[in-house]
Design an enzyme around this catalytic site. Structure first.
Site, PDB file in Angstrom:
ATOM      1  N   SER A 134       0.835  -1.212   0.000  1.00 56.77           N
ATOM      2  CA  SER A 134       0.000   0.000   0.000  1.00 56.77           C
ATOM      3  C   SER A 134       0.860   1.249   0.000  1.00 56.77           C
ATOM      4  O   SER A 134       0.363   2.330  -0.314  1.00 56.77           O
ATOM      5  CB  SER A 134      -0.843   0.110   1.270  1.00 56.77           C
ATOM      6  OG  SER A 134      -1.371  -1.084   1.669  1.00 56.77           O
ATOM      7  N   HIS A 155      -1.656  -2.498  -7.031  1.00 61.95           N
ATOM      8  CA  HIS A 155      -2.275  -2.113  -5.752  1.00 61.95           C
ATOM      9  C   HIS A 155      -3.792  -2.233  -5.851  1.00 61.95           C
ATOM     10  O   HIS A 155      -4.455  -1.398  -6.467  1.00 61.95           O
ATOM     11  CB  HIS A 155      -1.849  -0.678  -5.396  1.00 61.95           C
ATOM     12  CG  HIS A 155      -2.384  -0.214  -4.092  1.00 61.95           C
ATOM     13  ND1 HIS A 155      -2.925   1.030  -3.901  1.00 61.95           N
ATOM     14  CD2 HIS A 155      -2.485  -0.842  -2.900  1.00 61.95           C
ATOM     15  CE1 HIS A 155      -3.329   1.151  -2.650  1.00 61.95           C
ATOM     16  NE2 HIS A 155      -3.073   0.028  -2.020  1.00 61.95           N
ATOM     17  N   GLU A 167      -4.109   0.207  -9.000  1.00 64.70           N
ATOM     18  CA  GLU A 167      -3.018   1.108  -9.403  1.00 64.70           C
ATOM     19  C   GLU A 167      -1.809   0.248  -9.753  1.00 64.70           C
ATOM     20  O   GLU A 167      -1.487  -0.703  -9.032  1.00 64.70           O
ATOM     21  CB  GLU A 167      -2.652   2.047  -8.254  1.00 64.70           C
ATOM     22  CG  GLU A 167      -3.737   3.062  -7.952  1.00 64.70           C
ATOM     23  CD  GLU A 167      -3.402   3.921  -6.738  1.00 64.70           C
ATOM     24  OE1 GLU A 167      -3.386   5.137  -6.873  1.00 64.70           O
ATOM     25  OE2 GLU A 167      -3.166   3.363  -5.649  1.00 64.70           O
ATOM     26  N   ASN A 206      -4.024   6.242  -2.010  1.00 67.86           N
ATOM     27  CA  ASN A 206      -3.769   6.348  -0.573  1.00 67.86           C
ATOM     28  C   ASN A 206      -3.302   7.741  -0.162  1.00 67.86           C
ATOM     29  O   ASN A 206      -3.536   8.163   0.976  1.00 67.86           O
ATOM     30  CB  ASN A 206      -2.782   5.275  -0.107  1.00 67.86           C
ATOM     31  CG  ASN A 206      -3.508   3.954   0.117  1.00 67.86           C
ATOM     32  OD1 ASN A 206      -4.733   3.916   0.144  1.00 67.86           O
ATOM     33  ND2 ASN A 206      -2.766   2.883   0.255  1.00 67.86           N
TER      34      ASN A 206
HETATM   35  N1  LIG Z   1      -6.008  -4.409   4.097  1.00 70.67           N
HETATM   36  C1  LIG Z   1      -6.152  -3.489   3.153  1.00 70.67           C
HETATM   37  O1  LIG Z   1      -7.149  -2.754   3.095  1.00 70.67           O
HETATM   38  C2  LIG Z   1      -5.103  -3.332   2.085  1.00 70.67           C
HETATM   39  C3  LIG Z   1      -5.443  -2.634   0.900  1.00 70.67           C
HETATM   40  C4  LIG Z   1      -4.495  -2.537  -0.122  1.00 70.67           C
HETATM   41  C5  LIG Z   1      -3.238  -3.086   0.057  1.00 70.67           C
HETATM   42  N2  LIG Z   1      -2.936  -3.756   1.225  1.00 70.67           N
HETATM   43  C6  LIG Z   1      -1.599  -4.360   1.322  1.00 70.67           C
HETATM   44  O2  LIG Z   1      -1.729  -5.747   1.045  1.00 70.67           O
HETATM   45  C7  LIG Z   1      -0.746  -6.464   1.790  1.00 70.67           C
HETATM   46  C8  LIG Z   1      -1.444  -7.508   2.642  1.00 70.67           C
HETATM   47  O3  LIG Z   1      -2.331  -6.849   3.530  1.00 70.67           O
HETATM   48  P1  LIG Z   1      -3.553  -7.634   4.220  1.00 70.67           P
HETATM   49  O4  LIG Z   1      -4.416  -6.553   4.810  1.00 70.67           O
HETATM   50  O5  LIG Z   1      -4.137  -8.613   3.291  1.00 70.67           O
HETATM   51  O6  LIG Z   1      -2.763  -8.384   5.389  1.00 70.67           O
HETATM   52  P2  LIG Z   1      -3.276  -9.627   6.260  1.00 70.67           P
HETATM   53  O7  LIG Z   1      -2.556  -9.520   7.542  1.00 70.67           O
HETATM   54  O8  LIG Z   1      -4.769  -9.691   6.280  1.00 70.67           O
HETATM   55  O9  LIG Z   1      -2.766 -10.896   5.444  1.00 70.67           O
HETATM   56  C9  LIG Z   1      -1.414 -11.180   5.284  1.00 70.67           C
HETATM   57  C10 LIG Z   1      -1.272 -12.681   5.092  1.00 70.67           C
HETATM   58  O10 LIG Z   1       0.081 -12.966   4.778  1.00 70.67           O
HETATM   59  C11 LIG Z   1       0.492 -14.104   5.512  1.00 70.67           C
HETATM   60  N3  LIG Z   1       1.930 -14.025   5.686  1.00 70.67           N
HETATM   61  C12 LIG Z   1       2.639 -13.381   6.618  1.00 70.67           C
HETATM   62  N4  LIG Z   1       3.963 -13.526   6.382  1.00 70.67           N
HETATM   63  C13 LIG Z   1       4.071 -14.285   5.289  1.00 70.67           C
HETATM   64  C14 LIG Z   1       5.159 -14.782   4.555  1.00 70.67           C
HETATM   65  N5  LIG Z   1       6.409 -14.515   4.897  1.00 70.67           N
HETATM   66  N6  LIG Z   1       4.901 -15.539   3.477  1.00 70.67           N
HETATM   67  C15 LIG Z   1       3.626 -15.797   3.120  1.00 70.67           C
HETATM   68  N7  LIG Z   1       2.546 -15.361   3.777  1.00 70.67           N
HETATM   69  C16 LIG Z   1       2.781 -14.597   4.850  1.00 70.67           C
HETATM   70  C17 LIG Z   1      -0.257 -14.036   6.823  1.00 70.67           C
HETATM   71  O11 LIG Z   1      -0.350 -15.318   7.406  1.00 70.67           O
HETATM   72  C18 LIG Z   1      -1.605 -13.471   6.364  1.00 70.67           C
HETATM   73  O12 LIG Z   1      -2.525 -14.496   6.047  1.00 70.67           O
HETATM   74  C19 LIG Z   1       0.028  -5.434   2.571  1.00 70.67           C
HETATM   75  O13 LIG Z   1       1.156  -5.061   1.853  1.00 70.67           O
HETATM   76  C20 LIG Z   1      -0.948  -4.272   2.679  1.00 70.67           C
HETATM   77  O14 LIG Z   1      -0.323  -3.035   2.882  1.00 70.67           O
HETATM   78  C21 LIG Z   1      -3.837  -3.904   2.223  1.00 70.67           C
END
Ligand SMILES: NC(=O)c1ccc[n+]([C@@H]2O[C@H](COP(=O)([O-])OP(=O)(O)OC[C@H]3O[C@@H](n4cnc5c(N)ncnc54)[C@H](O)[C@@H]3O)[C@@H](O)[C@H]2O)c1
Length: 321
Positions: A134, A155, A167, A206
């Site tokens: 993000s 993104h 994005e 963002n």
């Molecule tokens: N949550 C949002 O609204 C949002 C929106 C856009 C982008 N993002 C980005 O997306 C990414 C993920 O965010 P999220 O909210 O889905 O997080 P999350 O915590 O819900 O999920 C992350 C997942 O990754 C797994 N994980 C952790 N370490 C790992 C590894 N080394 N190898 C493989 N899997 C691993 C975890 O077990 C978990 O299931 C981040 O970079 C975040 O900034 C999040």
């Protein structure tokens, strides 16, 4: 905005990307996997533990069930999407045949760098790697990998299976075919793609959201209005317009002479803090993380699943419009 000929069926047939791996099956990963499965890619979802994958599978089943119930997809599409998905806790098994690998692991640079180093030994020499970060600029992500010519940021927005925007950010080394392949596939999957001209933290969406959120928390902390009223002002006012026209077109429509006064008079009055809002920091300290813990700015029953169900239903209605 990149514009290609709008013939997603032909583009899909010509695409080199048939197999996709999604690393991390959490809030974003499971929805991203669903998007590519619906676009007829074979998708393998990887996570650290079996229980996390089972949760992701349950969520995808629920998403598809709601989309069918709301007549957004039919039962054939529901079945076809499910048939394209498989799950694994073995990273090599998940990625070694993939044409596109998307990481959606936590927003910790060190974790992402470690993952990239592992991937280097496992993936095909032509595989494209995309991050769902993000905030990190692609130059930071590329510091620890040898595949910057095939590295991109894609993104997505939560919930990834419903929000259309993606994005895309290229590294200066990214080969044009890699970006083109991914953009074509995203478009065939029904996404609206915006590619940035320059690498910048937070990309476009963002940065815009953060500017609004900073002011919203300032208004809340100063007691100018309660949370519900602040949220309603946005959803019933600017938010309603922004669903159809962005802030720049709206400035044009209102008249730039007016906006010269509005911005000139108001900018000096706006919050310009450079740290996370106090309200958020205190809530996180107390373990109140929002819908997922039952309490944040508002109170939720259970784990907030009801709140995301309502949100998803409303988004489907908006998409159908
Ligand atoms: N949550 C949002 O609204 C949002 C929106 C856009 C982008 N993002 C980005 O997306 C990414 C993920 O965010 P999220 O909210 O889905 O997080 P999350 O915590 O819900 O999920 C992350 C997942 O990754 C797994 N994980 C952790 N370490 C790992 C590894 N080394 N190898 C493989 N899997 C691993 C975890 O077990 C978990 O299931 C981040 O970079 C975040 O900034 C999040």
């Amino acid at each position: 905005m990149i514009e290609y000929i709008d013939n997603s069926e032909i583009r899909r047939k010509l695409s080199l990307i048939k197999k996709v791996a999604v690393i991390g099956s959490g809030t974003m990963g499971h929805g991203i996997a669903q998007v590519f499965a619906a676009a007829q890619c074979q998708v393998k979802i990887y996570d650290l533990r079996e229980d996390l994958l089972l949760k992701a599978e349950r969520m995808i089943i629920q998403n598809l069930e709601m989309m069918k119930k709301e007549s957004y997809i039919n039962s054939g599409e529901q079945k076809e999407t499910l048939a394209m998905l498989s799950y694994s806790t073995d990273l090599f098994e998940a990625v070694h045949e993939a044409d596109l690998i998307i990481e959606a692991i936590p927003e910790v640079l060190e974790f992402k760098h470690q993952l990239f180093q592992l991937l280097e030994t496992m993936i095909r020499s032509t595989a494209i790697i995309a991050s769902n970060t993000s905030t990190f600029p692609i130059s930071k992500l590329a510091e620890a990998c040898t595949f910057s010519e095939r590295l991109l940021i894609t993104h997505f927005f939560n919930p990834a299976h419903l929000v259309k925007l993606v994005e895309v950010v290229k590294h200066e080394d990214t080969l044009p075919w890699a970006a083109e392949e991914v953009i074509n596939l995203l478009k065939a999957a029904g996404k609206k793609v915006v590619m940035l001209n320059k690498d910048i933290p937070g990309f476009i969406a963002n940065r815009l959201q953060a500017a609004v959120v900073r002011e919203a928390f300032y208004l809340l902390e100063e007691g100018i209005a309660n949370a519900d009223d602040i949220d309603q002002v946005m959803s019933e006012g600017p938010g309603m317009r922004w669903a159809l026209n962005g802030p720049l077109r709206i400035a044009d429509m209102g008249g730039l002479d007016i906006w010269e006064k509005v911005t000139g008079n108001l900018f000096p009055e706006l919050d310009c803090s450079t740290e996370a809002p106090r309200f958020i920091v205190e809530s996180v300290k107390q373990g109140n993380l929002g819908a997922k813990t039952g309490r944040g700015i508002y109170e939720y029953s259970g784990t907030g699943d009801g709140a995301s169900d309502i949100r998803d239903k409303q988004l489907i209605h908006l998409l159908k419009m």
